[in-house]
Design an enzyme around this catalytic site. Structure first.
Site, PDB file in Angstrom:
ATOM      1  N   GLU A 405       0.818  -1.219   0.000  1.00  0.00           N
ATOM      2  CA  GLU A 405       0.000   0.000   0.000  1.00  0.00           C
ATOM      3  C   GLU A 405       0.851   1.269   0.000  1.00  0.00           C
ATOM      4  OE1 GLU A 405      -0.646  -2.710   1.643  1.00  0.00           O
ATOM      5  OE2 GLU A 405      -2.654  -3.295   0.997  1.00  0.00           O
ATOM      6  N   GLN A 427      -7.920  -2.406  -0.958  1.00  0.00           N
ATOM      7  CA  GLN A 427      -8.796  -3.573  -1.074  1.00  0.00           C
ATOM      8  C   GLN A 427      -9.871  -3.523   0.025  1.00  0.00           C
ATOM      9  OE1 GLN A 427      -7.067  -7.736  -1.135  1.00  0.00           O
ATOM     10  NE2 GLN A 427      -7.664  -7.370  -3.261  1.00  0.00           N
ATOM     11  N   PHE A 428      -9.451  -3.155   1.202  1.00  0.00           N
ATOM     12  CA  PHE A 428     -10.360  -2.824   2.303  1.00  0.00           C
ATOM     13  C   PHE A 428      -9.786  -1.577   2.964  1.00  0.00           C
ATOM     14  CE2 PHE A 428     -11.436  -7.158   1.545  1.00  0.00           C
ATOM     15  CZ  PHE A 428     -12.756  -7.323   1.957  1.00  0.00           C
ATOM     16  N   ALA A 429     -10.659  -0.695   3.443  1.00  0.00           N
ATOM     17  CA  ALA A 429     -10.192   0.552   4.059  1.00  0.00           C
ATOM     18  C   ALA A 429      -9.230   0.270   5.205  1.00  0.00           C
ATOM     19  CB  ALA A 429     -11.377   1.366   4.567  1.00  0.00           C
ATOM     20  N   ASP A 430      -9.421  -0.879   5.861  1.00  0.00           N
ATOM     21  CA  ASP A 430      -8.562  -1.249   6.995  1.00  0.00           C
ATOM     22  C   ASP A 430      -7.085  -1.275   6.589  1.00  0.00           C
ATOM     23  OD1 ASP A 430     -10.838  -2.885   8.893  1.00  0.00           O
ATOM     24  OD2 ASP A 430     -11.194  -2.742   6.745  1.00  0.00           O
ATOM     25  N   PHE A 431      -6.811  -1.659   5.342  1.00  0.00           N
ATOM     26  CA  PHE A 431      -5.415  -1.847   4.926  1.00  0.00           C
ATOM     27  C   PHE A 431      -4.706  -0.531   4.640  1.00  0.00           C
ATOM     28  CE2 PHE A 431      -7.240  -6.016   3.140  1.00  0.00           C
ATOM     29  CZ  PHE A 431      -7.246  -6.568   4.400  1.00  0.00           C
ATOM     30  N   HIS A 472     -11.607  -6.060   8.631  1.00  0.00           N
ATOM     31  CA  HIS A 472     -12.316  -5.883   7.356  1.00  0.00           C
ATOM     32  C   HIS A 472     -13.606  -5.099   7.573  1.00  0.00           C
ATOM     33  CE1 HIS A 472      -9.658  -9.228   6.288  1.00  0.00           C
ATOM     34  NE2 HIS A 472      -9.836  -8.889   5.034  1.00  0.00           N
TER      35      HIS A 472
END
Ligand code: TPP
Length: 666
Positions: A405, A427-431, A472
């Site tokens: 990222e 891919q997910f906001a968490d990442f 996630h």
């Protein structure tokens, strides 16, 4: 006057003519003399910090002279020679170091922390590593536009331990980007010797692991640096690919002037002292007859006069007078919003379709727009938002990325510096936490620091309600609303999602675009099929009432709508904020002044979230109109749990109705 002596470096001038031989000398001498002057100014307290590059000049000068003047260089804190070889007027450099307006950052950032498009130099941020990925982005733009240009980026050996270094090399290798990665191995990173920094023999060995050709050059030998980089650059221009060069050199002074070199053994200092790149080269040129002692003295006097004159110019420049409106006015690049009204018939589509359609139409509109993310190409992304994009726009503009990222956010920044636009799909906001540093430190601060836009949108599939657990399901907008320089968009309906995405991509500032996963396939709306825009900073008033103001955004909007559906007796204004930065405070105050009661619903856990700031703003601006304390309703102060019953308990949704009732009865 200095006289000739033996040279301790083996020079080979090959077919270089005298003019170049002398130019290389002059270009090394100038930063050396500036530095010698700086050391005096530091002692006099006229310059605050200084990171010396004495003894390392051959690297900056050799690399810069090997590149064409319109090729980008991303230097570090010891690369004064890059700036002077590009012929930046000295008085501007002095103004920069004295924090004056004629510098490059209007007194907002110090030393070499600046860039200048006029000279194709992009300076570092303190964090060292991020610019390695930025170089990838600039090189990617060069490759996509068939410019046949290389980009050179510097790091110290200490900086190679950062993840950014590894990510940037890997991306450059996978995409075969024309980047020259230059490691200046000067023996110490602050006080840390190389033996405590890495375990391999040479840092050049790292190239092999990434499939990159790598080289070790004598960083104190100007002819080796210049001659070899010149050849490599020519080759890379024709056949784009990254290379890694480890320049062996030594840091002859402290990390910064105040910190000294007590921890460096004397033998090392002595060993490298005799390898000084300027003294040795001078002796070589004297022996060769290209330089005479008299000519050398003449050059030195001329440089000293130039330095003194420039110092006078900078010294005479007035100190900056703080002006709040000037400071606030430079946080974002001015953006002239163009309102584009849809003309087509609407079609009933899902939230996810609206995002996909909006993105596709922006790709059609902006030929310079590149989208990047994990699995977004043939696979179409994990949520299938970019399904079919590769077929329409090709793999060059729809790019699958390695799992890195940080480097991808940095690459997006590089594309922007090179005049392109980028959308990055997390891919997910968490990442995003793995790409946090470049977002909050590089993209967010660029315009304020050196007037450079960051034309990047980061798409953030976020939110709970899908039983996906702590990694996630987060809605982490508050990590970004806190940071000046970022815009934050958070639509709740398909129409808004499409129009706001178009605006986000048009806006040259960095935009965090939150798209709630639970809404993707559950929310439908009639949305015009053609391209349109919606302005930032305009909330929408979804319901009008008299008794209370409900303020929310994202999934919270739908929770509030459901609650009002089940509580028909409640007469409420319902405000959907749509964008959190900029924030439509006017709409909030107007409604609260009418109803006298405000409740803020937020999906994120309570402390430090946007609801807290909204509450404070309402107190500060509407206190006299309030009939009750402002109420915040948010999720629990825990990570988001996985299993449904725990997630339901965690979420604010289940507590909203009772809080609303209680506030109405206050
Ligand atoms: C992320 C981060 N960690 C730590 C620092 C503090 N710091 C600044 S420069 C430096 C040493 C860098 O060493 P190296 O990369 O070898 O470059 P050199 O200073 O030797 O030229 C350190 C530890 C920083 N600026 N950023």
């Amino acid at each position: 006057m200095l006289t000739s002596a033996k040279s301790h470096i083996n020079y080979d001038k090959k077919n270089l003519d005298d003019r170049i031989l002398l130019q290389l000398y002059k270009n090394m001498l100038k930063p050396r003399l500036i530095e010698e002057k700086m050391l005096i100014l530091i002692r006099q307290g006229k310059v605050s910090k200084w990171f010396s590059g004495i003894g390392q000049e051959a690297i900056s000068v050799g690399v810069t002279m090997a590149l064409q003047t319109n090729e980008y260089i991303l230097p570090m804190h010891r690369n004064l020679g890059v700036f002077t070889t590009r012929d930046i007027p000295l008085h501007r450099l002095f103004s920069q170091w004295q924090g004056k307006a004629n510098g490059f950052t209007k007194g907002r950032d110090r030393s070499f922390h600046f860039g200048t498009q006029d000279y194709h130099i992009v300076g570092m941020i303190s964090h060292l590593g991020p610019q390695l990925g930025v170089a990838d982005g600039i090189a990617l733009a060069s490759k996509l536009k068939n410019k046949g240009q290389v980009t050179a980026v510097f790091t110290g050996e200490g900086g190679t331990s950062e993840g950014d270094f590894h990510e940037a090399l890997n991306v450059a290798a996978v995409w075969q980007l024309p980047v020259i990665f230059c490691i200046e191995n000067n023996g110490y990173g602050l006080s840390t010797p190389t033996s405590e920094q890495y375990y391999c023999k040479d840092l050049a060995d790292r190239g092999k692991g990434y499939g990159i050709d790598s080289f070790i050059f004598d960083g104190n030998n100007i002819l080796e640096v210049y001659g070899k980089v010149l050849k490599l650059a020519e080759s890379i221009r024709k056949r784009p690919r990254p290379i890694l060069i480890e320049f062996k050199t030594f840091r002859m002074r402290g990390h910064e002037e105040a910190s000294g070199t007590k921890y460096v053994p004397n033998e090392l200092m002595e060993e490298w002292e005799i390898k000084d790149p300027i003294t040795n080269y001078r002796n070589y040129l004297l022996n060769l007859g290209v330089l005479t002692a008299a000519k050398d003295e003449e050059l030195r006097q001329a440089f000293k006069a130039e330095i003194d004159e420039a110092l006078q110019v900078a010294g005479a420049e007035e100190a900056i007078v703080p002006d709040k409106s000037v400071e606030l006015g430079d946080v974002y690049k001015p953006f002239e919003y163009q309102h584009i009204v849809p003309k087509s018939e609407p079609e009933n589509i899902r939230f996810i379709d609206a995002i996909s359609q909006g993105l596709r139409q922006s790709m059609q509109r902006h030929r310079d727009l590149v989208i990047m993310g994990q699995d977004i190409a043939e696979y179409g992304g994990v949520f299938k938002i970019t399904e079919g994009f590769v077929e329409e726009f090709g793999n060059e503009r729809v790019r699958n990325t390695p799992i890195c990222e940080s480097a991808i956010v940095e690459t997006a920044m590089g594309l922007s510096i090179a005049g392109m636009k980028a959308v990055v799909e997390m891919q997910f906001a968490d990442f995003v936490s793995s790409g946090f540093n470049p977002i909050v430190n590089y993209l967010a601060k660029s315009h304020y620091r050196w007037n450079e836009k960051a034309d990047v949108v980061i798409r953030m599939p976020c939110g709970a309600g899908v039983a996906a657990g702590p990694f996630h399901s987060q809605t982490n907008e508050a990590w970004f609303t806190k940071t000046p320089g970022l815009k934050v968009v958070y639509p709740a309906f398909p129409y808004d999602a499409k129009g706001l995405l178009a605006t986000a991509i048009n806006d040259p500032n960095p935009v965090m675009y939150f798209e709630h996963k639970a809404l993707y396939r559950s929310i439908r709306q009639d949305v015009p099929t053609d391209y349109f825009t919606i302005p930032f900073g305009k909330a929408s008033l979804l319901k009008e009432g008299e008794a209370i103001t409900i303020i929310t955004y994202g999934a919270g909007v739908h929770w509030a709508l459901d609650t009002l559906e089940n509580n028909k007796d409640v007469s409420a204004d319902l405000i959907d904020l749509r964008t959190l930065q900029p924030l439509d405070t006017e709409a909030i105050y107007k409604s609260v002044k009418k109803t006298g009661r405000a409740i803020i619903l937020q999906e994120d856990s309570l402390f430090g979230g946007i609801a807290s700031d909204l509450s404070a703003l309402i107190m500060e601006n509407c206190f006299e109109y309030l009939d009750a304390p402002v109420k915040r309703v948010a999720s629990m102060e825990t990570p988001i749990p996985f299993i449904n019953q725990l997630e339901d308990q965690y979420l604010a949704k289940g507590r909203f109705e009772s809080a609303l009732r209680a506030l109405l009865e206050y």
